[in-house]
Scaffold this motif. Structure first.
Motif, PDB file in Angstrom:
ATOM      1  N   ILE A   1      45.578  44.128  33.986  1.00 20.09           N
ATOM      2  CA  ILE A   1      44.663  43.538  34.963  1.00 20.09           C
ATOM      3  C   ILE A   1      44.456  42.057  34.654  1.00 20.09           C
ATOM      4  N   LEU A   2      44.348  41.760  33.365  1.00 16.75           N
ATOM      5  CA  LEU A   2      44.153  40.373  32.952  1.00 16.75           C
ATOM      6  C   LEU A   2      45.325  39.513  33.411  1.00 16.75           C
ATOM      7  N   VAL A   3      46.546  40.023  33.201  1.00 16.57           N
ATOM      8  CA  VAL A   3      47.731  39.270  33.617  1.00 16.57           C
ATOM      9  C   VAL A   3      47.737  39.111  35.133  1.00 16.57           C
TER      10      VAL A   3
ATOM     11  N   VAL B   1      53.163  42.862  33.115  1.00 18.02           N
ATOM     12  CA  VAL B   1      52.968  41.855  32.077  1.00 18.02           C
ATOM     13  C   VAL B   1      54.235  41.015  31.931  1.00 18.02           C
TER      14      VAL B   1
ATOM     15  N   THR C   1      44.296  42.630  42.613  1.00 18.45           N
ATOM     16  CA  THR C   1      45.086  43.830  42.869  1.00 18.45           C
ATOM     17  C   THR C   1      45.699  43.829  44.259  1.00 18.45           C
TER      18      THR C   1
ATOM     19  N   LEU D   1      43.972  47.089  30.630  1.00 21.99           N
ATOM     20  CA  LEU D   1      43.167  45.873  30.619  1.00 21.99           C
ATOM     21  C   LEU D   1      44.065  44.642  30.542  1.00 21.99           C
ATOM     22  N   ILE D   2      45.081  44.729  29.689  1.00 27.33           N
ATOM     23  CA  ILE D   2      46.019  43.601  29.593  1.00 27.33           C
ATOM     24  C   ILE D   2      46.681  43.368  30.945  1.00 27.33           C
TER      25      ILE D   2
ATOM     26  N   ILE E   1      37.781  43.411  41.205  1.00 29.87           N
ATOM     27  CA  ILE E   1      39.037  44.014  40.779  1.00 29.87           C
ATOM     28  C   ILE E   1      40.044  44.007  41.937  1.00 29.87           C
TER      29      ILE E   1
ATOM     30  N   PHE F   1      45.233  38.825  37.040  1.00 32.79           N
ATOM     31  CA  PHE F   1      44.269  37.790  37.388  1.00 32.79           C
ATOM     32  C   PHE F   1      44.826  36.410  37.113  1.00 32.79           C
ATOM     33  N   VAL F   2      45.368  36.231  35.899  1.00 36.08           N
ATOM     34  CA  VAL F   2      45.696  34.898  35.420  1.00 36.08           C
ATOM     35  C   VAL F   2      47.057  34.442  35.928  1.00 36.08           C
TER      36      VAL F   2
END
Lengths: 255, 247, 305
Positions: free
Chosen positions: B228-230, B187, C101, B225-226, C97, B232-233
């Motif tokens: 994974i979100l980071v 993050v 990743t 979750l945070i 996912i 992605f974005v």
């Protein structure tokens, strides 16, 4: 020079690393059917420029055109589709594959079998594999190293590994071949053999850009030379001109 | 985990807290050095992948050994201070939380100081960026790697020991902390200590909020979750330093 | 000997074992081993060939198991359809996912996949109303094939092993095609992969998806075979077990992995007295393998081309 004659044009390319301009506003053209060499002392920016051309680095400024197409729009893995192929200074053969399989990797982009064909080993996959094998063998034969086909890279001498890399690069019959210090680590007779090989490749109408330290090889095989120092292009011309150019001598020998 | 466990064992022998903290952190950093000496340094032709697999092996071995030598139950550890809470600006904090926050800040500062201001810290960074070049300059890469093992073992053990009164100690307590630390780095952005601190803060706050508003059983989920979100974005992290290339 | 010839011999041997052995305990153990072989074969494609680690594979096994079971029990959907939908959904999840990743490398990738596995584990463990939480979930009907119910160990044995061999055959095919060469390049010489036209990131996502497909399929079949699933079967311990099997078997070596997986999944059932020591054995195996035999059992099977 006229852009039409050029197979590749490098225009005002700049690339910096943390404030240091590794390549500083460099421009030159490579003509169709020409052997062009890029020389310069260590740290001159040759390898950086090479990596910009092959899209391993993104450039800060400038443009690179190949056959009139702006290379900005292409990903590193799309260059081979345009007909640009390369070898590596530090041998990039895959140890767990035989020589012929390594060369077949060079034909990867021309193979049309999709994953379903591969998973179920459908006729299309068989056909593609056979064709790739044939092309790879042709390529090895062209470089006269077909007897190494079923050996593994660690079983053949260093000089042969370089040739295998070339066979792999030639497998798709590219328009342009980029050679990254092909003579590095070779002995004299191997270098002589390399020189002949480069000419034989050139006879197949392949344009060549090479980075090289071995002055003997460069002076003997290239039609035109670009000399770089501290990120800048300091001279460009035929071997006879470069040999006597004061800036080039200064860059190499100081003063 | 080791830090917490050893501290727990020492405290059971009724050693004073300060001494047991010091001993557990020192023992763990010695173990870390030993691991480096015995395994990591001895592995020839190590690729990154083989080192990762090896550290996984080491960590499950340690957990297995602790699970047998001690046991697999969660053990409470007494808070360090005799009074359980302090009040500040009309807010009441548990005393152990104050200690955790305080020691985090101190450790972060010390680490920052070490890496940025001392020669050996700079050498360590050089080795991590380009070990070949560092070796060419005559730096003993093995020694530097060993000391980085020792330091990270020391800090990890301290963290485990300090957090123990809050979380209990258990043979597998380390994984969640490790994962959340990783999530904080993602993050915040790698190669950026302050970013990691802020990332940790974001994740911690989000966790507490979700425990309050959603359900405490999903608290752990939020961190990932945070992350994974980071990913992605903004894969380079929210506060990535510019010269970090990860592709 | 060629890989496929050897595979055929192995298949005949396995079938013979099934005919000779009548003991349901042993047959059950071997069928469970087959399910693990499926997961590990998929993981081998990812880790052994493409060189990308996943510490979350047990999570994907759980996805397949839970989605198919829930569809079947809660919605009354035909088990085969449920399995099909579950595997498809899990693979899709894997692809989505996997996209961000797999931009990560080495230990970052290991940690991120570990986190994905944990996410799945946490959800399954805590969404008690749907999954039954730690108490587990049951009520799945027996599978039946052409009106032939797979209601005992022998029948399931003769169903699961051919499926396993088919899946191994498919992955051998993939590896012996241009894609296999591309993945070997990605594993050790990524720059060469780029230079010869391999879209490295998309290839990684694809092989990740394939390995999730294998894992979730094994999970779904497991759920319907045992008829009961609980989160404790799909934790980090299992994910690491899979890694151990690929590594000791010799990354990228189908047959070394085949035998290692069978041995390592059967052994704990026999040596129940050392259950507590099993993680230590696994850990030491990994350390030993990396220090002494980084190629696992590859050498033993080098005569198979």
């Amino acid at each position: 020079m006229d852009k039409v004659d050029a197979i590749m044009s490098i225009e005002n390319v700049t690339k910096s690393f943390g404030g240091i301009k590794a390549v500083n506003n460099v421009s030159f053209h490579i003509k169709k059917g020409e052997i062009k060499a890029l020389i310069g002392p260590n740290g001159a920016g040759k390898t950086t420029l090479f990596n910009v051309i092959t899209k391993l680095y993104s450039k800060d400024e400038g443009k690179v055109f190949f056959l009139g197409k702006d290379m900005e729009n292409y990903k590193p893995y799309e260059l081979i589709g345009l007909g640009i192929s390369r070898t590596f200074q530090n041998i990039q053969l895959i140890d767990e594959m035989t020589v012929i399989e390594n060369v077949m990797l060079g034909y990867h982009s021309k193979m049309r079998a999709n994953v379903a064909d591969a998973f179920f080993h459908l006729p299309k996959n068989k056909k593609a594999e056979n064709e790739a094998k044939e092309m790879a063998f042709e390529s090895l034969k062209f470089l006269k190293i077909e007897d190494t086909a079923n050996k593994f890279p660690h079983e053949i001498p260093f000089g042969y590994k370089r040739l295998v890399e070339m066979a792999r690069a030639l497998c798709i019959q590219p328009y342009m071949l980029l050679l990254d210090e092909p003579a590095a680590g070779l002995n004299e007779s191997e270098t002589n053999r390399l020189l002949k090989t480069i000419f034989r490749i050139w006879e197949q109408n392949v344009s060549i850009l090479l980075i090289e330290h071995d002055m003997n090889l460069v002076m003997n095989c290239s039609h035109s030379i670009v000399a770089m120092d501290e990120g800048r292009k300091i001279a460009e011309g035929p071997p006879s001109y470069i040999q006597n150019n004061e800036d080039v001598l200064k860059a190499y020998f100081g003063k | 985990m080791l830090g917490g466990i050893i501290e727990f064992l020492l405290l059971k022998q009724s050693l004073p807290i300060g001494l047991s903290l010091l001993i557990s952190a020192t023992v763990v950093s010695l173990i870390a050095v030993l691991i480096h000496r015995l395994f990591i340094a001895k592995t020839k032709n190590a690729t990154e992948l083989s080192l990762i697999i090896m550290t996984i092996g080491i960590s499950i071995t340690i957990r297995g050994i602790v699970g047998i030598l001690v046991d697999k139950n969660a053990h409470p550890v007494k808070p360090f201070l005799s009074f359980s809470s302090v009040s500040l600006f009309n807010l009441v904090f548990s005393s152990q939380y104050v200690i955790v926050i305080f020691s985090t800040l101190v450790l972060a500062f010390l680490l920052y100081f070490y890496l940025k201001k001392t020669l050996s810290g700079k050498i360590m960074q050089a080795v991590s960026m380009n070990s070949l070049a560092a070796r060419l300059f005559g730096i003993d890469v093995g020694l530097v790697q060993m000391s980085s093992f020792a330091i990270s073992g020391f800090i990890g053990a301290l963290a485990g020991a300090v957090i123990a009164p809050i979380s209990f100690v258990q043979y597998d307590m380390g994984i969640m902390f490790g994962l959340k630390g990783f999530a904080a780095c993602v993050v915040g952005g790698f190669g950026n200590n302050n970013g990691a601190l802020i990332g940790g803060l974001i994740i911690g706050v989000a966790e507490s909020l979700s425990a309050g508003y959603i359900s405490s059983s999903y608290k752990d989920l939020i961190a990932f979750l945070i992350m994974i979100l980071v990913l992605f974005v903004k894969p380079s992290g929210l506060f990535a330093s510019k010269d970090v290339e990860r592709i | 000997m060629k890989k496929k010839t050897f595979l055929l011999l192995l298949f005949i041997l396995t079938m013979a074992v099934g005919i000779v052995i009548k003991n349901p305990f042993i047959l059950n153990m071997l069928s469970m081993a087959a399910l693990t072989v499926i997961v590990v074969t998929g993981l081998n494609l990812l880790l052994g060939f493409a060189g990308q680690i996943s510490l979350g594979h047990a999570g994907f096994v759980a996805l397949g198991a839970y989605i198919s079971s829930l569809l079947s029990v809660k919605l009354g959907i035909n088990p085969w359809v449920a399995i099909f939908v579950a595997v498809l959904a899990s693979s899709l999840f894997g692809a989505i996912i996997g996209y961000p990743t797999l931009k990560l490398k080495s230990h970052y990738l290991a940690m991120a996949t570990l986190a994905i596995g944990e996410i799945i584990h946490i959800v399954v463990n805590n969404y008690v109303e749907l999954t039954g939480g730690p108490q587990g979930f049951s009520g799945m009907p027996m599978l039946s094939l052409f009106g032939f119910v797979l209601d005992n160990e022998t029948k399931f044995y003769f169903f699961i092993w051919p499926v396993t061999f088919l899946l191994i055959l498919l992955s051998i095919n993939l590896v012996e095609s241009r894609f296999g060469r591309a993945y070997k390049a990605i594993k050790s010489k990524e720059n060469a992969a780029y230079a010869f036209g391999v879209n490295v990131h998309m290839y990684k996502v694809f092989i990740f998806t394939v390995s999730v497909f294998y894992a979730s399929l094994a999970g779904a079949l497991y759920a319907f075979y045992i008829g009961f699933i609980s989160p404790s079967s799909f934790g980090l311990t299992q994910s690491i077990d899979y890694i151990v099997m690929v590594v000791i078997g010799g990354m990228g070596n189908f047959f070394g992995i085949f035998f290692t997986t069978i041995i390592l999944s059967v052994l704990p059932n026999i040596l129940t007295s050392i259950e507590d020591y099993w993680p230590i054995v696994n850990g030491l195996l990994l350390i030993f393998a990396m220090m002494v035999i980084p190629n696992g059992m590859k050498r033993l099977f080098s005569w198979i081309k």
